[in-house]
Design a protein around this motif. Structure first.
Motif, PDB file in Angstrom:
ATOM      1  N   TYR A 125     -10.816   4.128   4.720  1.00 14.60           N
ATOM      2  CA  TYR A 125     -11.675   5.190   5.244  1.00 14.60           C
ATOM      3  C   TYR A 125     -11.332   6.496   4.528  1.00 14.60           C
ATOM      4  N   THR A 126     -12.330   7.107   3.895  1.00 11.90           N
ATOM      5  CA  THR A 126     -12.149   8.362   3.180  1.00 11.90           C
ATOM      6  C   THR A 126     -12.393   9.525   4.129  1.00 11.90           C
ATOM      7  N   VAL A 127     -11.358  10.319   4.372  1.00 10.54           N
ATOM      8  CA  VAL A 127     -11.458  11.476   5.257  1.00 10.54           C
ATOM      9  C   VAL A 127     -12.139  12.636   4.529  1.00 10.54           C
ATOM     10  N   ASN A 128     -11.655  12.918   3.307  1.00  9.59           N
ATOM     11  CA  ASN A 128     -12.271  13.944   2.461  1.00  9.59           C
ATOM     12  C   ASN A 128     -11.905  13.628   1.014  1.00  9.59           C
ATOM     13  N   ASP A 129     -12.194  14.564   0.095  1.00 12.59           N
ATOM     14  CA  ASP A 129     -11.952  14.299  -1.319  1.00 12.59           C
ATOM     15  C   ASP A 129     -10.472  14.096  -1.646  1.00 12.59           C
ATOM     16  N   SER A 130      -9.584  14.576  -0.783  1.00 18.65           N
ATOM     17  CA  SER A 130      -8.149  14.521  -1.078  1.00 18.65           C
ATOM     18  C   SER A 130      -7.375  13.545  -0.206  1.00 18.65           C
ATOM     19  N   LEU A 131      -8.007  12.979   0.827  1.00 20.66           N
ATOM     20  CA  LEU A 131      -7.251  12.189   1.800  1.00 20.66           C
ATOM     21  C   LEU A 131      -8.028  10.952   2.221  1.00 20.66           C
ATOM     22  N   SER A 132      -7.351   9.805   2.208  1.00 23.35           N
ATOM     23  CA  SER A 132      -7.925   8.549   2.684  1.00 23.35           C
ATOM     24  C   SER A 132      -6.896   7.790   3.506  1.00 23.35           C
ATOM     25  N   LEU A 133      -7.390   6.915   4.380  1.00 21.96           N
ATOM     26  CA  LEU A 133      -6.548   6.073   5.226  1.00 21.96           C
ATOM     27  C   LEU A 133      -6.899   4.614   4.975  1.00 21.96           C
ATOM     28  N   SER A 134      -5.920   3.730   5.158  1.00 25.52           N
ATOM     29  CA  SER A 134      -6.177   2.307   4.914  1.00 25.52           C
ATOM     30  C   SER A 134      -5.328   1.448   5.829  1.00 25.52           C
ATOM     31  N   ALA A 135      -5.816   0.230   6.077  1.00 24.72           N
ATOM     32  CA  ALA A 135      -5.073  -0.762   6.846  1.00 24.72           C
ATOM     33  C   ALA A 135      -5.460  -2.142   6.328  1.00 24.72           C
TER      34      ALA A 135
END
Length: 257
Positions: free
Chosen positions: A216-226
């Motif tokens: 999941y891309t939060v914004n251009d600089s930050l993403s989360l994954s599982a």
């Protein structure tokens, strides 16, 4: 473990884009280990909670960078554990450092401190690039270094009480080939899968790893994954055995530059 967690794809091919991902891997471990040349081969089967009980420190990080169709992947793992047990009676055998053969029926108390470092370095080329799917071909090496120190107390009427410490280190490098696929589902959600295999007797007889994540891309600089990650390595050389399978869920936070 192999590769780590890395997420979103750069839209601008004219510059280098780099992603750094610290992650957690809740891995269980099973297999056969002989940390000392003269020691016995120990069968182990530990859940993640068992591994966590022995853990002193653990760190995992992944680096992914791309320029045009050229890609580079780096993944590193460092784990330090302590395992203390009272064992016995045992058959007669020689424990390095004690200077005597432990007689049949002796009771052994042992504390083993282990440090494991693994780094996977791969470079490659994007062989398929469409708006709906990308596929990268990779090649490189997985490097291992394992250090063990055992503190042993042996008790028996024939030898009394004996205490000693002994340490050994060993390491090797395995050639690898792999693939990495990326599928964007929406502007925020994506899927990724990466796999590699190698060894071929150069270091380990066999090693492979697989990773699959939802991102999941939060914004251009930050993403989360599982997702889920598995790693197999079968090393047996010069009296050292490290034939293990590690697997479990992963979660990561990706910073993009």
């Amino acid at each position: 473990m192999g590769q780590g967690v890395s997420l979103s794809e750069p839209e601008d091919d004219s510059r280098w884009v780099t992603q750094v991902t610290p992650y957690l891997w809740a891995a269980g471990l099973e297999g056969k280990i002989s940390p000392f040349r003269r020691g016995p081969v120990i069968e182990t089967d530990k859940s993640f909670s068992d591994v966590l009980d022995d853990l002193n420190f653990g760190g995992f990080a992944n680096l992914w960078t791309r320029h045009g169709r050229f890609v580079f992947s780096g993944d590193a793992m460092y784990i330090k554990t302590t395992d203390a047990d009272a064992i016995g009676p045992l058959p007669a055998f020689q424990i390095p450092g004690l200077g005597v053969t432990i007689p049949v029926g002796a009771t052994i108390g042992a504390r083993v401190d282990t440090e494991q470092f693994m780094a996977t370095l791969q470079g490659g080329y994007r062989i398929v690039e469409t708006p709906r799917f990308t596929l990268d071909a990779l090649a490189g090496a997985r490097i291992w270094h394992i250090s063990n120190e055992i503190k042993v107390t042996a008790e028996h009427t024939g030898i009394g009480r004996r205490t000693a410490s002994y340490g050994e280190s060993f390491g090797w490098a395995d050639p690898l080939a792999g693939l990495r696929a990326f599928v964007p589902l929406t502007e925020q959600f994506s899927l990724q899968a990466q796999a590699d295999a190698g060894g071929f007797g150069a270091g380990a007889d066999l090693t492979w790893s697989v990773l699959a994540t939802a991102n999941y891309t939060v914004n251009d600089s930050l993403s989360l994954s599982a997702g889920y990650k598995a790693l197999k390595v079968d090393y047996d050389r010069d009296g050292h055995v490290y034939d293990v399978f590690l697997s479990g869920p992963v979660v990561g936070v990706t910073l993009r530059f």
